[in-house]
Design a protein around this motif. Structure first.
Motif, PDB file in Angstrom:
ATOM      1  N   GLY A 107      49.001 -11.073 -96.730  1.00  0.00           N
ATOM      2  CA  GLY A 107      47.982 -11.300 -94.800  1.00  0.00           C
ATOM      3  C   GLY A 107      49.094 -12.577 -94.865  1.00  0.00           C
ATOM      4  N   GLN A 108      48.705 -13.156 -95.872  1.00  0.00           N
ATOM      5  CA  GLN A 108      49.282 -14.557 -96.266  1.00  0.00           C
ATOM      6  C   GLN A 108      50.829 -15.106 -95.754  1.00  0.00           C
ATOM      7  OE1 GLN A 108      48.662 -17.192-100.343  1.00  0.00           O
ATOM      8  NE2 GLN A 108      47.008 -17.482 -99.039  1.00  0.00           N
ATOM      9  N   PHE A 109      51.976 -13.760 -96.444  1.00  0.00           N
ATOM     10  CA  PHE A 109      53.531 -13.611 -95.982  1.00  0.00           C
ATOM     11  C   PHE A 109      53.914 -12.908 -94.698  1.00  0.00           C
ATOM     12  CE2 PHE A 109      53.626 -12.875-100.900  1.00  0.00           C
ATOM     13  CZ  PHE A 109      54.378 -14.145-100.356  1.00  0.00           C
ATOM     14  N   LEU A 110      52.562 -12.302 -93.916  1.00  0.00           N
ATOM     15  CA  LEU A 110      52.880 -11.998 -92.231  1.00  0.00           C
ATOM     16  C   LEU A 110      52.235 -13.102 -91.498  1.00  0.00           C
ATOM     17  CD1 LEU A 110      52.900  -9.743 -91.017  1.00  0.00           C
ATOM     18  CD2 LEU A 110      50.989  -9.145 -91.141  1.00  0.00           C
ATOM     19  N   TRP A 111      51.339 -13.690 -91.836  1.00  0.00           N
ATOM     20  CA  TRP A 111      51.086 -14.965 -91.754  1.00  0.00           C
ATOM     21  C   TRP A 111      52.164 -15.958 -90.906  1.00  0.00           C
ATOM     22  CZ3 TRP A 111      46.131 -14.969 -89.026  1.00  0.00           C
ATOM     23  CH2 TRP A 111      45.869 -16.236 -88.218  1.00  0.00           C
ATOM     24  N   ARG A 112      52.058 -16.418 -92.469  1.00  0.00           N
ATOM     25  CA  ARG A 112      53.556 -17.149 -92.051  1.00  0.00           C
ATOM     26  C   ARG A 112      54.890 -16.828 -91.434  1.00  0.00           C
ATOM     27  NH1 ARG A 112      57.422 -19.470 -96.724  1.00  0.00           N
ATOM     28  NH2 ARG A 112      58.631 -20.624 -96.218  1.00  0.00           N
ATOM     29  N   GLY A 113      55.121 -15.782 -91.523  1.00  0.00           N
ATOM     30  CA  GLY A 113      56.704 -15.209 -91.114  1.00  0.00           C
ATOM     31  C   GLY A 113      56.318 -14.661 -89.516  1.00  0.00           C
TER      32      GLY A 113
END
Length: 267
Positions: A188-194
């Motif tokens: 989720g954090q990678f998707l959020w940042r992306g």
């Protein structure tokens, strides 16, 4: 017909480059000497970094400005092919190279998951540009495609309407990521940042502003001259607002994807 060179672009590009260099230089200084500087000094450094982050949106603006100014009527047949060769291919190849390096570093900590880790880094790098500043390249390429798809529509639509709508979309989109937390899902954090960094919606106002500034360059310059005093004064007032929001803890994000950076660049 060949258009005259916009000499002001060289100045804006130089300022933006210096801002980006200073942001990373000061950040590195804080990282290296963080234990030796006082909290007051660190706050001063971080505030300065924040004010310099407008350099990244300026590059978005300049990219679309030059496209709109150069191709105000027709787009060359090789428009996409040329940019795929010069930009997309290197972006993909560097994404693979960095994925190899990232997998090598990760394998020092977690053995036995090399293939899965490599695939994860490949997907992350290619979709969102999660290597160095690859995200900026994928954002620019998105705007190349948007320019190709929307330039006729934007040309026959009221600039005021488009600018207001794009500003609203930009503020709502960044506001969601500025004031909410990452979703609690796997990766989720990678998707959020992306989605914050690598989506054109985070930068859409800079795109439309660049489009109309380039297409109607002469009228744009006349507007600047007419409102010269406001053009000089308003950036300083908006800087005060940005610094206040940051130091007061209302908005603690320190990068170019802050919602108030849109207002700072706009004025």
């Amino acid at each position: 017909m060949t258009k005259n060179t916009v000499k002001e672009i060289y100045l804006l590009r130089s300022i933006a480059c210096l801002c980006v260099v200073l942001v990373h230089s000061i950040t590195r200084i804080v990282e290296l000497y963080g234990t030796e500087i006082s909290s007051h000094q660190e706050a001063s450094f971080m505030t300065l970094i924040l004010l310099l982050t407008f350099g990244t949106p300026v590059f978005i603006f300049l990219s679309e400005f030059l496209l709109s100014y150069s191709y105000s009527e027709n787009i060359p047949d090789n428009f996409v092919k040329k940019r795929v060769q010069l930009i997309l291919y290197p972006y993909i190849s560097m994404g693979f190279i960095y994925a190899i390096l990232m997998t090598h570093e990760a394998n020092k900590l977690y053995e036995g998951i090399v293939l899965r880790t490599f695939i994860f880094f490949i997907i992350r790098n290619l979709l969102f540009g999660f290597y160095r500043h690859g995200y900026f390249i994928i954002v620019i390429f998105q705007f190349y495609l948007l320019h190709l798809a929307l330039h006729k529509y934007l040309s026959r639509t009221s600039p005021k309407r488009v600018l207001l709508v794009s500003l609203f979309i930009n503020l709502i989109y960044l506001g969601f990521f500025n004031f909410d937390d990452p979703v609690n899902i796997p990766y989720g954090q990678f998707l959020w940042r992306g989605l914050t960094w690598g989506s054109f919606l985070s930068w859409i106002f800079y795109f439309t502003l660049g489009f109309y500034s380039g297409k109607y360059y002469e009228a744009f310059i006349e507007k600047i001259k007419h409102y010269r005093s406001k053009v000089i004064l308003l950036p300083f007032l908006s800087m005060v607002v940005v610094v206040y929001l940051y130091l007061s803890g209302i908005l603690t994000i320190n990068d170019s994807k802050r919602i108030d950076i849109v207002i700072l660049l706009q004025v």
